[in-house]
Design an enzyme around this catalytic site. Structure first.
Site, PDB file in Angstrom:
ATOM      1  N   GLY A   9       0.843  -1.203   0.000  1.00 11.72           N
ATOM      2  CA  GLY A   9       0.000   0.000   0.000  1.00 11.72           C
ATOM      3  C   GLY A   9       0.872   1.244   0.000  1.00 11.72           C
ATOM      4  O   GLY A   9       0.522   2.266   0.595  1.00 11.72           O
ATOM      5  N   GLY A  12      -0.353   4.947  -1.191  1.00 13.27           N
ATOM      6  CA  GLY A  12      -1.382   5.677  -0.462  1.00 13.27           C
ATOM      7  C   GLY A  12      -0.836   6.836   0.363  1.00 13.27           C
ATOM      8  O   GLY A  12       0.366   7.129   0.340  1.00 13.27           O
ATOM      9  N   GLN A  13      -1.739   7.499   1.072  1.00 10.10           N
ATOM     10  CA  GLN A  13      -1.383   8.722   1.810  1.00 10.10           C
ATOM     11  C   GLN A  13      -0.255   8.477   2.815  1.00 10.10           C
ATOM     12  O   GLN A  13       0.753   9.190   2.820  1.00 10.10           O
ATOM     13  CB  GLN A  13      -2.613   9.278   2.553  1.00 10.10           C
ATOM     14  CG  GLN A  13      -2.358  10.633   3.214  1.00 10.10           C
ATOM     15  CD  GLN A  13      -3.339  10.965   4.333  1.00 10.10           C
ATOM     16  OE1 GLN A  13      -4.074  10.095   4.819  1.00 10.10           O
ATOM     17  NE2 GLN A  13      -3.351  12.217   4.749  1.00 10.10           N
ATOM     18  N   ASP A  35       2.293  -1.952  -4.349  1.00 10.94           N
ATOM     19  CA  ASP A  35       0.865  -1.595  -4.323  1.00 10.94           C
ATOM     20  C   ASP A  35       0.170  -2.418  -5.390  1.00 10.94           C
ATOM     21  O   ASP A  35       0.817  -3.114  -6.174  1.00 10.94           O
ATOM     22  CB  ASP A  35       0.675  -0.071  -4.563  1.00 10.94           C
ATOM     23  CG  ASP A  35      -0.547   0.448  -3.799  1.00 10.94           C
ATOM     24  OD1 ASP A  35      -1.644  -0.096  -4.009  1.00 10.94           O
ATOM     25  OD2 ASP A  35      -0.389   1.374  -2.991  1.00 10.94           O
ATOM     26  N   ILE A  36      -1.153  -2.305  -5.431  1.00 14.63           N
ATOM     27  CA  ILE A  36      -1.950  -3.083  -6.388  1.00 14.63           C
ATOM     28  C   ILE A  36      -1.862  -2.509  -7.805  1.00 14.63           C
ATOM     29  O   ILE A  36      -2.115  -3.189  -8.781  1.00 14.63           O
ATOM     30  CB  ILE A  36      -3.424  -3.165  -5.900  1.00 14.63           C
ATOM     31  CG1 ILE A  36      -4.310  -4.047  -6.783  1.00 14.63           C
ATOM     32  CG2 ILE A  36      -4.055  -1.779  -5.778  1.00 14.63           C
ATOM     33  CD1 ILE A  36      -4.314  -5.453  -6.328  1.00 14.63           C
ATOM     34  N   TYR A 143     -15.451  -0.463   8.538  1.00 12.17           N
ATOM     35  CA  TYR A 143     -14.014  -0.192   8.712  1.00 12.17           C
ATOM     36  C   TYR A 143     -13.623  -0.378  10.184  1.00 12.17           C
ATOM     37  O   TYR A 143     -12.638  -1.052  10.497  1.00 12.17           O
ATOM     38  CB  TYR A 143     -13.741   1.241   8.239  1.00 12.17           C
ATOM     39  CG  TYR A 143     -12.355   1.781   8.503  1.00 12.17           C
ATOM     40  CD1 TYR A 143     -11.238   1.213   7.897  1.00 12.17           C
ATOM     41  CD2 TYR A 143     -12.174   2.895   9.327  1.00 12.17           C
ATOM     42  CE1 TYR A 143      -9.973   1.742   8.116  1.00 12.17           C
ATOM     43  CE2 TYR A 143     -10.914   3.425   9.546  1.00 12.17           C
ATOM     44  CZ  TYR A 143      -9.810   2.845   8.938  1.00 12.17           C
ATOM     45  OH  TYR A 143      -8.564   3.370   9.158  1.00 12.17           O
ATOM     46  N   LYS A 147     -11.070  -3.080  11.953  1.00 12.81           N
ATOM     47  CA  LYS A 147      -9.919  -2.672  12.760  1.00 12.81           C
ATOM     48  C   LYS A 147      -9.991  -3.298  14.156  1.00 12.81           C
ATOM     49  O   LYS A 147      -8.975  -3.723  14.716  1.00 12.81           O
ATOM     50  CB  LYS A 147      -9.826  -1.142  12.837  1.00 12.81           C
ATOM     51  CG  LYS A 147      -9.425  -0.483  11.520  1.00 12.81           C
ATOM     52  CD  LYS A 147      -8.033  -0.920  11.067  1.00 12.81           C
ATOM     53  CE  LYS A 147      -7.624  -0.378   9.722  1.00 12.81           C
ATOM     54  NZ  LYS A 147      -6.355  -0.928   9.236  1.00 12.81           N
ATOM     55  N   ILE A 173      -5.191  11.858   9.625  1.00 17.19           N
ATOM     56  CA  ILE A 173      -3.813  12.286   9.316  1.00 17.19           C
ATOM     57  C   ILE A 173      -3.841  13.389   8.248  1.00 17.19           C
ATOM     58  O   ILE A 173      -4.440  13.215   7.185  1.00 17.19           O
ATOM     59  CB  ILE A 173      -2.957  11.098   8.800  1.00 17.19           C
ATOM     60  CG1 ILE A 173      -3.041   9.890   9.746  1.00 17.19           C
ATOM     61  CG2 ILE A 173      -1.517  11.528   8.576  1.00 17.19           C
ATOM     62  CD1 ILE A 173      -2.418  10.068  11.098  1.00 17.19           C
TER      63      ILE A 173
HETATM   64  C1  AKB Z   1     -10.880   7.588   8.218  1.00 18.57           C
HETATM   65  O1  AKB Z   1     -11.371   8.724   8.317  1.00 18.57           O
HETATM   66  O2  AKB Z   1     -11.523   6.595   7.847  1.00 18.57           O
HETATM   67  C2  AKB Z   1      -9.432   7.392   8.623  1.00 18.57           C
HETATM   68  C3  AKB Z   1      -9.289   6.970  10.046  1.00 18.57           C
HETATM   69  C4  AKB Z   1      -9.617   7.892  11.132  1.00 18.57           C
HETATM   70  O3  AKB Z   1      -8.900   5.868  10.294  1.00 18.57           O
HETATM   71  N1  AKB Z   1      -8.694   8.582   8.388  1.00 18.57           N
END
Ligand code: AKB
Length: 323
Positions: A9, A12-13, A35-36, A143, A147, A173
């Site tokens: 990855g 990415g950012q 990366d992909i 998401y 996590k 970030i």
């Molecule tokens: C998001 O907004 O999904 C990410 C995070 C806070 O993990 N930047």
């Protein structure tokens, strides 16, 4: 022996800036970016680059064996906002990639893993102010679920199989080199771009939405520091709370106005407002500060100054090239 690092990855950012930093610290050819797709030419053209599909065990393993990799930074993920649009894709990408890397470590192909978690592990029932390391965790986004589950698996692989996995719960970030994609905290980057290009930003979160945030340089420092810390110093193998500052869209707009007095902002909250409302306003990261001496450097004024300066240069250079 020098460590051989693979970043998955890397376009990415965070992956892109991590690639540059790790190459600077540990040697250009010690760090393989992957990366992909070839989506970030600055990275693709900056050193060794491989196409790796994080969801394909063989694809990752071939690269690990080709270069004798011992450390993986797994930065590929689908973030919160995109994850709500494609829940199963988010689940598949975020979980399969983690299992592949943890299983490579369990089978001793690699020695060390960095995997980013997020403030998204927390949910609407979590205390919002100064959220502690150990607290109620009922994430309401896919998401966040990936996590939280990922954190449990990291700790499990460490306890059962001795895998040296290290992780941070990143806040939003802020950076100027590579755009973020698909996150809820992305407004805090977009706002600076729009301030320079349009003098105006229509924010997708409401003006009083307070969220934990961090400048990229601090995030990279935390990542490098936790990976460089001695094994004994790392007491938490799920993921460490990590904090710098917290602010609202109104506060960023005010800070931009100190440099660009004509900047204007409007607020049109969309589906991302619910996601932001489910997350903490601020984070207690006392364990990171105690265990491996974490300390942030950038405050909102510093971030605004640096973002406007660097983006100004970037857009002026692009204009010159165009003319
Ligand atoms: C998001 O907004 O999904 C990410 C995070 C806070 O993990 N930047």
């Amino acid at each position: 022996m020098k460590s051989k690092i693979l970043i998955i990855g890397a376009c990415g950012q965070i992956g892109s800036e991590l690639t540059f930093k790790l190459r600077q610290l540990y040697g250009h050819d010690q760090v393989i970016a992957s990366d992909i797709s070839y989506s970030n030419l600055d990275i693709v053209n900056s050193g060794i680059f491989e196409i790796v599909d994080a969801q394909n065990y063989a694809s990752v393993k071939v690269c690990v064996e080709k270069y004798g990799i011992d450390t993986i930074y797994l930065m590929a993920a689908m973030l919160s906002a995109t994850g709500e649009k494609f829940p199963m894709k988010a689940w598949d990408l975020n979980m399969q990639s983690l299992f592949h890397v943890l299983n490579l470590a369990r089978a001793k192909f690699i020695k060390k893993v960095f995997w980013p978690s997020s403030i998204a592990v927390f949910g609407p029932t979590t205390p919002k102010e100064y959220t502690p390391q150990y607290t109620v965790m009922e994430p309401s986004t896919v998401y966040g679920i990936t996590k939280q589950v990922g954190e449990r698996w990291c700790e499990y692989y460490h306890n059962k199989y001795g895998v040296d996995v290290r992780s941070l719960r990143y806040p939003g970030i802020i950076s100027w080199k590579t755009l973020p994609g698909g996150g809820t905290t992305d407004y805090a980057v977009e706002i600076y771009h729009k301030a320079i290009t349009d003098g105006f930003y229509d924010c997708f979160l409401s003006e009083k939405t307070e969220l934990p945030m961090m400048f990229m340089d601090d995030a990279i420092k935390a990542t490098v520091d936790i990976m460089a810390a001695s094994n004994d110093a790392i007491k938490i193998r799920s993921s460490y709370n990590l904090a710098a500052i917290s602010f609202t869209p109104h506060e960023v707009a005010e800070s931009i106005k100190t440099h660009l007095p004509d900047f204007r902002i409007s607020y049109t909250p969309d589906y991302r407002q619910d996601i932001a409302d489910s997350w903490p306003k601020s984070i207690n990261d006392a364990y990171a500060r105690q265990d491996w001496k974490w300390k942030h450097a950038f405050k909102l004024e510093d971030i605004t100054k640096e973002m406007l300066l660097q983006l100004n240069k970037k857009y002026s250079a692009a204009l010159k090239e165009f003319n």
